[in-house]
Each structure stands twice: as C-alpha cells, then as structure tokens.
Design a protein around this motif. Sequence first.
Motif, PDB file in Angstrom:
ATOM      1  N   UNK A  10       0.901  -1.122  -0.041  1.00 22.96           N
ATOM      2  CA  UNK A  10       0.223  -0.105   0.028  1.00 22.96           C
ATOM      3  C   UNK A  10       0.905   1.365  -0.007  1.00 22.96           C
ATOM      4  N   UNK A  11       1.957   1.236   0.656  1.00 22.68           N
ATOM      5  CA  UNK A  11       2.970   2.281   1.013  1.00 22.68           C
ATOM      6  C   UNK A  11       4.180   2.272   0.015  1.00 22.68           C
ATOM      7  N   UNK A  12       4.170   1.403  -0.981  1.00 22.81           N
ATOM      8  CA  UNK A  12       5.175   1.292  -1.733  1.00 22.81           C
ATOM      9  C   UNK A  12       5.775   2.606  -2.461  1.00 22.81           C
ATOM     10  N   UNK A  13       6.987   2.986  -2.514  1.00 16.30           N
ATOM     11  CA  UNK A  13       7.164   4.435  -3.321  1.00 16.30           C
ATOM     12  C   UNK A  13       6.739   4.338  -4.444  1.00 16.30           C
ATOM     13  N   UNK A  14       6.234   5.532  -5.005  1.00 15.81           N
ATOM     14  CA  UNK A  14       5.511   5.694  -6.369  1.00 15.81           C
ATOM     15  C   UNK A  14       6.647   6.823  -6.849  1.00 15.81           C
ATOM     16  N   UNK A  15       7.484   7.462  -6.238  1.00 10.95           N
ATOM     17  CA  UNK A  15       8.260   8.254  -6.854  1.00 10.95           C
ATOM     18  C   UNK A  15       9.707   8.740  -6.080  1.00 10.95           C
ATOM     19  N   UNK A  59      12.252   4.626 -11.871  1.00 12.04           N
ATOM     20  CA  UNK A  59      13.258   5.212 -12.827  1.00 12.04           C
ATOM     21  C   UNK A  59      12.296   4.824 -14.349  1.00 12.04           C
ATOM     22  N   UNK A  60      12.097   3.674 -14.330  1.00 10.95           N
ATOM     23  CA  UNK A  60      11.349   3.232 -15.799  1.00 10.95           C
ATOM     24  C   UNK A  60      10.118   4.055 -16.204  1.00 10.95           C
ATOM     25  N   UNK A  61       9.248   4.579 -14.818  1.00 14.32           N
ATOM     26  CA  UNK A  61       8.176   5.295 -15.188  1.00 14.32           C
ATOM     27  C   UNK A  61       8.424   6.752 -15.519  1.00 14.32           C
ATOM     28  N   UNK A  62       9.668   7.112 -14.713  1.00 17.15           N
ATOM     29  CA  UNK A  62      10.129   8.655 -15.025  1.00 17.15           C
ATOM     30  C   UNK A  62      10.651   8.898 -16.604  1.00 17.15           C
ATOM     31  N   UNK A  63      11.246   7.782 -16.911  1.00 14.27           N
ATOM     32  CA  UNK A  63      11.907   7.856 -18.395  1.00 14.27           C
ATOM     33  C   UNK A  63      10.880   7.770 -19.477  1.00 14.27           C
ATOM     34  N   UNK A  67       5.079  13.917 -19.486  1.00 13.23           N
ATOM     35  CA  UNK A  67       4.795  15.264 -18.667  1.00 13.23           C
ATOM     36  C   UNK A  67       5.604  15.112 -17.414  1.00 13.23           C
ATOM     37  N   UNK A  68       6.813  14.897 -17.145  1.00 16.91           N
ATOM     38  CA  UNK A  68       7.396  14.940 -15.916  1.00 16.91           C
ATOM     39  C   UNK A  68       7.260  15.992 -15.210  1.00 16.91           C
ATOM     40  N   UNK A  69       7.371  16.160 -13.830  1.00 16.02           N
ATOM     41  CA  UNK A  69       7.193  17.458 -13.039  1.00 16.02           C
ATOM     42  C   UNK A  69       8.568  18.246 -13.276  1.00 16.02           C
ATOM     43  N   UNK A  70       8.623  19.486 -12.565  1.00 16.43           N
ATOM     44  CA  UNK A  70      10.201  20.259 -12.548  1.00 16.43           C
ATOM     45  C   UNK A  70      11.068  19.465 -11.592  1.00 16.43           C
ATOM     46  N   UNK A  71      10.734  18.573 -10.821  1.00 20.38           N
ATOM     47  CA  UNK A  71      11.677  17.598  -9.902  1.00 20.38           C
ATOM     48  C   UNK A  71      12.026  16.462 -10.637  1.00 20.38           C
ATOM     49  N   UNK A  72      11.568  16.268 -11.851  1.00 18.75           N
ATOM     50  CA  UNK A  72      11.544  14.912 -12.592  1.00 18.75           C
ATOM     51  C   UNK A  72      10.963  13.744 -11.608  1.00 18.75           C
ATOM     52  N   UNK A  73       9.726  14.058 -11.363  1.00 14.95           N
ATOM     53  CA  UNK A  73       8.837  12.871 -10.634  1.00 14.95           C
ATOM     54  C   UNK A  73       7.936  12.486 -11.818  1.00 14.95           C
ATOM     55  N   UNK A  74       7.516  11.365 -11.886  1.00 11.12           N
ATOM     56  CA  UNK A  74       6.494  11.063 -12.979  1.00 11.12           C
ATOM     57  C   UNK A  74       5.143  11.679 -12.556  1.00 11.12           C
TER      58      UNK A  74
END
Length: 584
Positions: A10-15, A59-63, A67-74
């Motif tokens: 449930x609380x697995x990191x998403x970014x 990492x796979x989601x981000x690349x 439209x990644x965020x300004x801090x390179x988050x998906x």
Amino acid sequence: MTDYVVSARKYRPENFESLVGQDNIARTLKNSIQKGQLAHAYLFCGPRGVGKTSTARIFAKTINCSDPGPDLEPCGKCESCISFAEGRSYCIHELDAASNNGVDDIKALMEQVRIPPQVGRYSVYIIDEVHMLSQSAFNAFLKTLEEPPAHAIFILATTEKHKILPTILSRCQTYDFNRITVENIVMNLRHIAELEHITIDDESLHVIALKADGAMRDALTIFDQTVAFCGTDIRYQDVLANLNVLDYEHCFSLVDDFLSGDCPAALLKFDEILSRGFNALYFVSALSSHLRDLVVSKSSGLDALLDLPDSLKKRYREQAGRCPLKFLYDALALTVQCESGYRQSVNPRLHIEFTLMRLCTLVNPVAEVRQVSSPASSPAPTVQEVQSTQAVPSVPQTSAGPDRPAVQQPSMPASSAEESVPGGRQRRRSQKSVMSIMEKSGEEAAPAKQEGPDERPQGGIPSDEAIESAWERLVSEYSSQPRLASTLGASKLEFESDGAVKTVTFRVVNVAQKTWIETKRLRDLEGSLQRLAGSSSITLRVDVQPDDSTGAEIPYTQTEQAKVLMEQNDEVRNLIVDLGFDIK
C-alpha cells in the motif's frame, strides 16, 4: 469483507521523493535523466527490502513519462503512467530470474527486445534476482546486454552481487543500495501510523526498526503484525510480548547487578529470561550491544552512533556515568568472548552463567578468605599451601624488602597435617607446641606469651628472640622428618640486619647437606619461618660449619656412615665383603 492491502504494498514508493534512505541514488538517476545520459544497463544491488525493485520501477516510469514534473517526478496522469499503474504497460517489463533462469527464457527475452515500444520512448526490462540465472543463460545474455537496441534499457536487481559474472558487471552501471537507518525507518513508520490513525510511542517504533535490520519492507511487515496484535493503540510492553524482544530493562538491571556484585540476582534474571523462551545466545548478544551503547554514551560527541530514542539516550548516559570505563571495557570483552565460545561449549548455559559470575566480580573482586577452624578439626597448611597463599594473597601484605616480594601473613598452623613425600605418598605428621618441646628437654614450661601489636609489628623486622621462638616452632613442624628436624634443631642461628631485611643463617655439618637443603628445602623453610615470625623481612641462608680443631669429619650420608662402620668393625667389613653388598 473489505479488500485488505498490506502496508508494504500500500505504501510502496511511487516516486523518487518517497524513497526512504536512498537519496544519493535517487539524485544520481534524476541527474542522468535530466542530462539525457541514460545507460543501456543498470545493476541495482543491496540487501533485501531496501527499495531496489521500487527504484527500478520509478526510474522506468520517469523516463517514459510524457510530462514529468519540475523535480523529474512521474506525473501519474499520462498514458504511460496510467498503464503502468494498472499493470497493462507494454513498455515496462518485469522478469523473475529465479523462475525464468534458463537459456530458452533468455532467448525469448532477446526476441522481445527487438520490438519497439508502443507508448513511451524506451522499453525497460527489469530482471529481478538476476544472480539466479544459470551459467549458460548469462553467456547467452552477454551480447544483447552489450549492444542492445537503442530503445532498450535493462535494469538488473540482485541481493548477491558476488554471484554475478564479471563480464556482466563490466557492462552495467552499478548502484549499491544501503541498509536503511533506524532513524529513517522510525520516521517513515511514524508517518504511516499517522495516516492510519494508529497511536504508537517512539520506543515501540525503535523496537520495530531494530527488528527489521535495515529493511523497510520487513519493518512494514512487522508493523502490520503489531497492529493486528495490539489494535490502533500500541503500547511498548505489547510490542515486546508480540515480537518476543528482550526488554531494555533487563540489560539496565543486569548492569546494576554487575556494579553491586549481586551475583545471585544476575543468575536469577538470566533464568527468568530463559524461562520466557529467549535464545541464550541472543541474550548475550543483547548484553554486548547494551555495554557497547554504554561505552558510546560515556564518550561525549558520539550520540550519532546511538540508534535510540531520546528517552533511552538519557537513561544510557545516566547509567554510563556510574560505570568505570575499565569496567565497561572488561565487561564487553567478557561478553564478546562468551559469544565466540558459546557454540563450542559442551554446557552452554554454564558457559553463560560463569560469564555472569565473572562480570559480577569486575568492580568488587571476591576476596579469597581462608577459613580458620579449631585445631582438632582443621589440618595445618602444608608447605605447598603456604606457597600458594603467598602467590595469591587474601589478606593485607606486609612490606617487602628491596629485593624480595611481599608475603602474606596466613593463620597459625593446626595440630596435624599431611605432607607430601617423594613417590607421591601422603604421610601424617603430628605438630608439637613449643611448650611440649621444652617439657621433653626437661625445661620448665612457661605460659605462651601473647604478642601484641607493639611486640610483633605487621611488616616490621622481628627481634632475634622472636625469630628463635619461630625457629623452634619450625623444627616442630618438621618432626615427621627426623633427620631434617635433627639438623635444624642442632643449628645455631646467626643474625645480620641491614635495616630493611634481617638475614638468618643456620649451619649444617657438610657440603652435601648444604647442597641438598638449598635445592630441596630452603625456599620452603624460608616461607615457613616468615609465616611463623609474622614478617616477610626475613631472609634465610644455609652454610657449612667450620672445621673443629681435631679436623674430624662427621659422617652424614648412608655411604659415609657405612664406611665408618666398616673401618671401626672388622666383622662388619668381612660380612659385607663375603655377601657382596654394595654400600654406594
């Protein structure tokens, strides 16, 4: 019934921001995405539950995010992010190498790599537990890993980096994941507890974090188990009971017992801990960790080395202030030695109990006091016992001379004792008082004079009369050896003092006697005389009597006596010659 999802999922990191304890790796990956310097193969290695696979997914989601965020988050809103969240992504593939570890599996993967992504820019292949691949599968994978298509990126994850072939390692960028610190685990668990409306104190969170051993996934699993046991209101004692963890209070109490020398209390606490089902080796390990924390607490400026809540740090500093530093070092050495020898011990419980006994004597050593009983029931100390008593003193020592060690003042000998004789036999000998010797010689017996502190000073040089009296008692102690007792009784003492040590000289009739006494008996005689005179400032030496005016020699050995008898009696000489006796 609602669909329950464990906290680890449930609380697995998403970014990257939600990653716990891997800030350096997150920053490196974000910089490589920002600069467009993506490698074709990455290797994520480290202990279990520290976020290797989660980082690979982020990492796979981000690349592939459009439209990644300004801090390179998906963003989580584009088609690539949504399809991945729903488990239907065609550009991010996960392979379990533990169950797909053959050559055929790798060949199927190589065929799939040739297909370009339908959504996003890259086809990312996450291979988990890559060390499980067979030798032939690794060899089949080498060429594709070295020269993959431009759209393919491989992310290999493993907990056992040493099993990876060097040829694979050389083709990957390697990222070593660290164990998550107790502080970071506690901070993340506290945040999750707030989201779940669960009440829990810092001590309980630290127990869970220590039990997790640096793995965030393990910490979340233990947290769920604790919530199932305690409910939404979690208390410290309930956590200890649920996880079967040794309480800090036991270690604090044991150290107090060590400081006070209360050995029975320490042994009873150890028995209580065993009765509760704790592993004995785990108990010793916990005690070693507690002593280590006390050493750190005693040294200023080392608080960063303590993975403890502030309330416990205060208690550690308080107890460390009452512990001498030498005690902590010696105690830690004993517990570490106990841990190393535990598995080789035939009686492990006795091995630990003996360590606890030794720990209780570090501050207050046990005095080895000799029990003094009545003369009728207690044998007198033998010469060997006197030497042993001199080697390990149990009462205050007297002052020593410039060249001689201090000798203790043991109790007076009893009436009888056993004496070792050549051949290993034990021979009983009776002891006679000075009064009985005087009666036997026809002299009037006088009451024994009680020596007071002024007449027999502790550690001082005794008078000549006191030494002569002690010499008479010494002769009586050796009455079971008539020849030696006769020699000692016939000797006249000579005294010589240099102010610090008094030298006592007694003489024998020939050199053979002198040599035998010097090599066999002089050390015992000197120790006994010091004991009986009550002073260690006495040195004993033996010398040969000067020849008399007639120049006659006194036979001493059996050979010499036989020769004199043969010279004085012709019949004896003839008998020895006829029978062929050897008088040597």
